[in-house]
Design a protein around this motif. Sequence first.
Motif, mmCIF file in Angstrom:
data_model
loop_
_atom_site.group_PDB
_atom_site.id
_atom_site.type_symbol
_atom_site.label_atom_id
_atom_site.label_comp_id
_atom_site.label_asym_id
_atom_site.label_seq_id
_atom_site.Cartn_x
_atom_site.Cartn_y
_atom_site.Cartn_z
ATOM 1 N N SER A 1 0.856 -1.182 0.000
ATOM 2 C CA SER A 1 0.000 0.000 0.000
ATOM 3 C C SER A 1 0.895 1.236 0.000
ATOM 4 N N GLU B 1 -8.658 -1.017 1.685
ATOM 5 C CA GLU B 1 -9.057 -2.425 1.731
ATOM 6 C C GLU B 1 -9.230 -2.922 0.299
ATOM 7 N N SER B 2 -9.441 -4.226 0.149
ATOM 8 C CA SER B 2 -9.546 -4.796 -1.191
ATOM 9 C C SER B 2 -10.643 -4.133 -2.007
ATOM 10 N N SER C 1 -14.812 1.272 0.111
ATOM 11 C CA SER C 1 -15.859 1.468 1.102
ATOM 12 C C SER C 1 -16.979 2.323 0.514
#
Length: 608
Positions: A352, A362-363, A366
């Motif tokens: 990252s 995150e993968s 959101s």
Amino acid sequence: MLAWLLVSLLAAALPPHVQAAPKPVLGLWDEAPENGTDGPFAHVNQDAPKGGKLRLSAIGSFDSFNPFSPRGVSASQIANTYETLGTEQRGTQEFIMRGLLAESFDLAPDRTSLRVKLRPQARFADGMPVTAKDVLFTFNALIKDASPIYRAYYDQVESVEALGEHEVLFRFASGTSRELPLIVCQMAVLPSHWWQGRNLGDPQTEAMPGSGPYRLASSTMGSRLVYERRKDWWGADLDVNCGRYNFDSIQVDYYRDAAIAREAFFAGEVDYYSENNIKDWTNAYNVPAVRDGRITRLTQEYIRPMGMGGIFMNVRRPALADLRVRRALSLLFDFDWMNSAFFYNSHTRFNSFFTNSPFAAESLPSAEELKLMERWRDKLDPAVFGPLPEQPAGGKATVRDRLRTALDLFEQAGWRVQDGTMVNEQGQPMVLTILTNSPSLQRVYIPFRNSLKRLGITLNVRLVDQTQYVSRMRAFDFDLIHSTVRQSSNPGNEQRNYWSSTAAKTRGSRNYAGIQDPVLDELVEELVAAPAKQDLYARAALLDRLLQHGCYVIPAWYSRDMRISWWKDRITPPPGMASVGVDIMSWHTTPPALPSGPDDAPAARGER
């Protein structure tokens, strides 16, 4: 005095919003805790003995005593000769500034201005007082003459005014950048009288008289520096300096490379050494001083935000401007094999642009990220709305698949293999050069070079000295460069210097890849202006996501451990080192050993 009185009377007439309650600390967030910020730092030994000599090593050379110039290579440890308005609180994930040259901070409720009161006892090394005039001079010289980085950092500072001999007012373009008042407090304050007739943008062969704990006592240009602790240092009794700056003198010797510096350490010419090469840490320390315990070795996990490190691909180069080419090159970098062959599987790959940080994406995006992306949907690659790109597994089992996929990407970008050479539509071969100043990295690049060669791509490894490396890096004169962009616990204004279009065109910026993307420009500004923590998290995660999809860096490796060693009869670390990492200025000389007796407690164990 009459002039200062008039200025003070005018200051009293300023709008009420300017005058809040002065505080000795300044936090990024309104709810930032202030407990624990009114005494010495927790990691120091408050009763550390003063005296002795600290001998350090540095790699390469230096040719200037001016760290603010965009030219030249500045002397190591020169920062100990000057001071900033504030100093960052250690041992916390919160961004909190405590007063150093500043006695108090008075931030307007709408964050559009900051009044800073200077400590009246502060003095430069030549005895001259530190005044508001020096703050004004420093700010104007930094944005006018010094490295362009400062101009970008302070772009939203509208003005700096003197409100008296020891008080200044910073006015900001808006109150949206929560970090800006704290960044202003990180500004050094330089002696305006000494800089008369000199330009802050020029390298200097004479050291200025700063207000810091040390002054330059002697030097041999390019090879040795000797600093001595000022007996008349004004700040010795401040809480933020308690237990720090303990050595009477600091000597820095320069060496051509890390291998020679390590040997100098083993020979007793250097007191402390930090090891970055796991192979040498494992194999090179079988020397008498380690075996008999005179040198202490320590491996200690130190979890902190790591940012992104790896091979930055310069998209200013036509061959690297195509995303498909960059993805193909990334496929040919076999980290897993390198980690096994060179690093004893001890390293972790960067995953990252905010590695080891809660700001990492995150993968899947959101809900907050998706909401942000909607306004740019027509400008974004549809892939960014899906999962993050995966780092391909390395090793022999995946070689053929990675080569096949890479070749397909090259062909999509208009490249083909002709007579064993990768060429473009004009028949020009793909020849890339990676710039480095580290001999130890040369061998690491060999497998990468061999992988590229299998597809007809030539990779040259260009080893240069420190001076040439810094010069070419500042001018973006490279195809590929191995570097690391560190991240703080609260990302903010520095992101402009890393990823913005303006930084891509600014010599000396940290935008090594040359990224120029209007969406990223807007997103960085929104990140800087994040009104609350949850907004900052969402905007940083989206920034991470877009950068990963842009494939500007071939992620390399980092170690979760710090590996350090020192001569234990000479220097001693502070008790709280585990919480802050190595703060060498909080170490002290080792007291003489007391006669041993049968009831003595066993000594603390380090790794030998």
